[in-house]
Design a protein around this motif. Structure first.
Motif, mmCIF file in Angstrom:
data_model
loop_
_atom_site.group_PDB
_atom_site.id
_atom_site.type_symbol
_atom_site.label_atom_id
_atom_site.label_comp_id
_atom_site.label_asym_id
_atom_site.label_seq_id
_atom_site.Cartn_x
_atom_site.Cartn_y
_atom_site.Cartn_z
ATOM 1 N N PHE A 161 0.827 -1.202 0.000
ATOM 2 C CA PHE A 161 0.000 0.000 0.000
ATOM 3 C C PHE A 161 0.866 1.259 0.000
ATOM 4 O O PHE A 161 0.636 2.195 -0.778
ATOM 5 C CB PHE A 161 -0.910 -0.005 1.223
ATOM 6 N N LEU A 162 1.860 1.312 0.874
ATOM 7 C CA LEU A 162 2.718 2.499 0.964
ATOM 8 C C LEU A 162 3.488 2.734 -0.325
ATOM 9 O O LEU A 162 3.715 3.881 -0.723
ATOM 10 C CB LEU A 162 3.691 2.343 2.139
ATOM 11 N N PHE A 163 3.895 1.656 -0.985
ATOM 12 C CA PHE A 163 4.623 1.780 -2.244
ATOM 13 C C PHE A 163 3.741 2.361 -3.352
ATOM 14 O O PHE A 163 4.252 2.958 -4.299
ATOM 15 C CB PHE A 163 5.135 0.408 -2.703
ATOM 16 N N GLY A 164 2.423 2.173 -3.224
ATOM 17 C CA GLY A 164 1.548 2.502 -4.344
ATOM 18 C C GLY A 164 0.674 3.721 -4.165
ATOM 19 O O GLY A 164 -0.269 3.920 -4.947
ATOM 20 N N ILE A 165 0.928 4.548 -3.159
ATOM 21 C CA ILE A 165 0.091 5.733 -2.952
ATOM 22 C C ILE A 165 0.229 6.685 -4.136
ATOM 23 O O ILE A 165 1.344 7.001 -4.579
ATOM 24 C CB ILE A 165 0.466 6.427 -1.621
ATOM 25 N N ASP A 166 -0.884 7.149 -4.648
ATOM 26 C CA ASP A 166 -0.893 8.005 -5.835
ATOM 27 C C ASP A 166 -0.091 9.286 -5.618
ATOM 28 O O ASP A 166 -0.035 9.835 -4.506
ATOM 29 C CB ASP A 166 -2.334 8.376 -6.201
ATOM 30 N N LEU A 167 0.504 9.751 -6.702
ATOM 31 C CA LEU A 167 1.220 11.024 -6.759
ATOM 32 C C LEU A 167 2.479 11.046 -5.888
ATOM 33 O O LEU A 167 2.963 12.107 -5.511
ATOM 34 C CB LEU A 167 0.302 12.196 -6.374
ATOM 35 N N THR A 168 3.014 9.852 -5.569
ATOM 36 C CA THR A 168 4.268 9.781 -4.815
ATOM 37 C C THR A 168 5.265 8.922 -5.577
ATOM 38 O O THR A 168 4.887 8.014 -6.333
ATOM 39 C CB THR A 168 4.073 9.189 -3.409
ATOM 40 N N THR A 169 6.540 9.221 -5.369
ATOM 41 C CA THR A 169 7.603 8.482 -6.059
ATOM 42 C C THR A 169 8.665 7.947 -5.102
ATOM 43 O O THR A 169 9.623 7.329 -5.547
ATOM 44 C CB THR A 169 8.299 9.387 -7.095
ATOM 45 N N SER A 170 8.508 8.186 -3.819
ATOM 46 C CA SER A 170 9.490 7.662 -2.867
ATOM 47 C C SER A 170 8.835 7.404 -1.521
ATOM 48 O O SER A 170 7.783 7.971 -1.199
ATOM 49 C CB SER A 170 10.678 8.619 -2.699
#
Length: 414
Positions: A264-273
């Motif tokens: 889930f944390l890896f895939g949060i929208d509008l984030t890259t890290s």
């Protein structure tokens, strides 16, 4: 010529002195203010009868406290430990023996309380070695490029349900998950009343430009099996979004719940890290990622341990292989620990008593503290010249016995 006056000995804090005492501590750490929420919590957590202050001409010039904790040790036992914190000396009173006098009084008190261990996290690790503390657990930091790194999750992860919740409203459910995990890893703390509130602190000063604290629960078969708390930092560039997830907590009762939360944390929208701090050194996500190089791993000292009562402390834990060694222990600051101790133990328990038998290993109480939770190897310490083998084969025997299947981990500061 101006003559330096001898300062009074540390004294136990009176409840009415807390505000000045705490103000002295804040000033020693730079004088930055705290929110009313933070101040109220730390007032509630302070046990005045376990706190010390030094007063000069009616003004508080130094502080120290010792929280009443129970620490998980190898084998799963929960052992009384003094959580040393709130240590500060006014800049006007440095180099006058103030800290040494507080550490002396505090360790005498801890011994009198019957607590075999003292633990701390150090703002400056070099300070505490002279009082017998040593780094016993480390924390893993990472900054993961989630735009390129992917997770390969174990079977069953898709069966985990995730949902956003208000962090405070579901605190009891989160604490129940945490309580299930405390005995599984050395270094973890059984949370006493009010300590659960620490994970909910959300002052603006801690957020920077990130969002307020968010919380997501993991559930299986209608039962809460994990949770994560985090913030999201938004950033936009000409090329598009470049946001970051900042992880605060993540606890899972089983591997698939943990994996679901990491995914889930890896895939949060509008984030890259994803920014990660002070996680277990052997945490499983490192074996789920597609590219460990792009996770930018760093290691930092975390929990420092001091054996206050060598015999009781070594008896409190178990040993992953049979061990029967005589330890020649040197402890200049707490001389009641100095001398020879015979340690006999295995996976079921241990006995550690005074002996006049010839020593097998020679080391100081610092090396015992470093190795106590299984996160630092005795053989490694011997390679640094910190442990001396006096009987051939004793080092290998003790090194295996003191080791642990999982790395120790401190889940939060204090």
């Amino acid at each position: 010529m101006w003559e330096m006056r001898e300062l009074p000995e540390p004294k136990v804090l009176e409840p009415g002195e807390w505000d000045e005492w705490y103000g002295t501590l804040l000033r020693a750490f730079g004088g930055l203010g705290e929110s009313a929420e933070e101040r109220e919590l730390f007032r509630a957590l302070t046990s005045c009868e376990r706190s010390l202050g030094v007063w000069d001409d009616g003004r508080c010039v130094a502080t120290a406290g010792a929280y009443e904790f129970r620490l998980t040790v190898p084998g799963g036992a929960s052992v009384p430990a003094a959580g040393v914190s709130m240590v500060g000396v006014s800049a006007t009173h440095r180099r006058r023996g103030v800290l040494t006098s507080m550490m002396r009084r505090q360790l005498d008190d801890v011994r009198a309380w019957g607590e075999p261990l003292a633990i701390l996290t150090a703002s400056e690790p070099a300070i505490y070695g002279r009082f017998g503390y040593a780094t016993a657990a480390f924390g893993l930091h990472a900054e993961i490029d989630t735009s390129r790194v992917r997770l390969s999750v174990p079977a069953g992860t898709d069966d985990v349900r995730l949902r956003y919740v208000d962090p405070g409203a579901e605190l009891e459910a989160c604490e129940a998950v945490y309580a299930r995990t405390v005995s599984r890893r050395a270094g973890m703390l059984a949370r006493r009343p009010d300590w659960e509130r620490l994970g909910l602190l959300d002052p603006q000063s801690e957020r920077g430009d990130a969002s307020p604290l968010q919380c997501v629960l993991a559930e299986r078969d209608g039962e809460v099996t994990g949770y994560t708390r985090f913030r999201v930092r938004r950033e936009w560039r000409d090329s598009g979004h470049n946001g970051q997830v900042v992880l605060q907590d993540l606890t899972g009762a089983d591997p698939v719940s943990e994996a679901a939360l990491w995914r889930f944390l890896f895939g949060i929208d509008l984030t890259t890290s994803l920014k990660v701090r002070a996680r277990p050194m052997d945490e499983a996500w490192q074996h789920l990622v597609s590219d460990i190089r792009r996770c930018e791993l760093r290691v930092r000292d975390s929990l420092h341990v001091r054996l206050v009562d060598v015999g009781t402390a070594l008896e409190a834990r178990t040993y992953q292989a049979p061990v029967d060694v005589v330890l020649e222990v040197e402890d200049a600051f707490c001389p009641w620990n100095s001398g020879r101790w015979r340690l006999s133990g295995d996976g079921k328990g241990a006995v550690c008593v005074r002996t006049s038998d010839a020593a097998d290993l020679a080391l100081s109480v610092r090396e015992l503290g470093a190795a106590y939770l299984g996160g630092v190897g005795l053989a490694s310490l011997a390679g640094a010249g910190r442990v001396r083998e006096l009987r051939q084969g004793a080092l290998a025997e003790a090194a295996v016995g003191f080791g642990t299947a999982t790395a120790p981990w401190l889940p939060h500061g204090f």
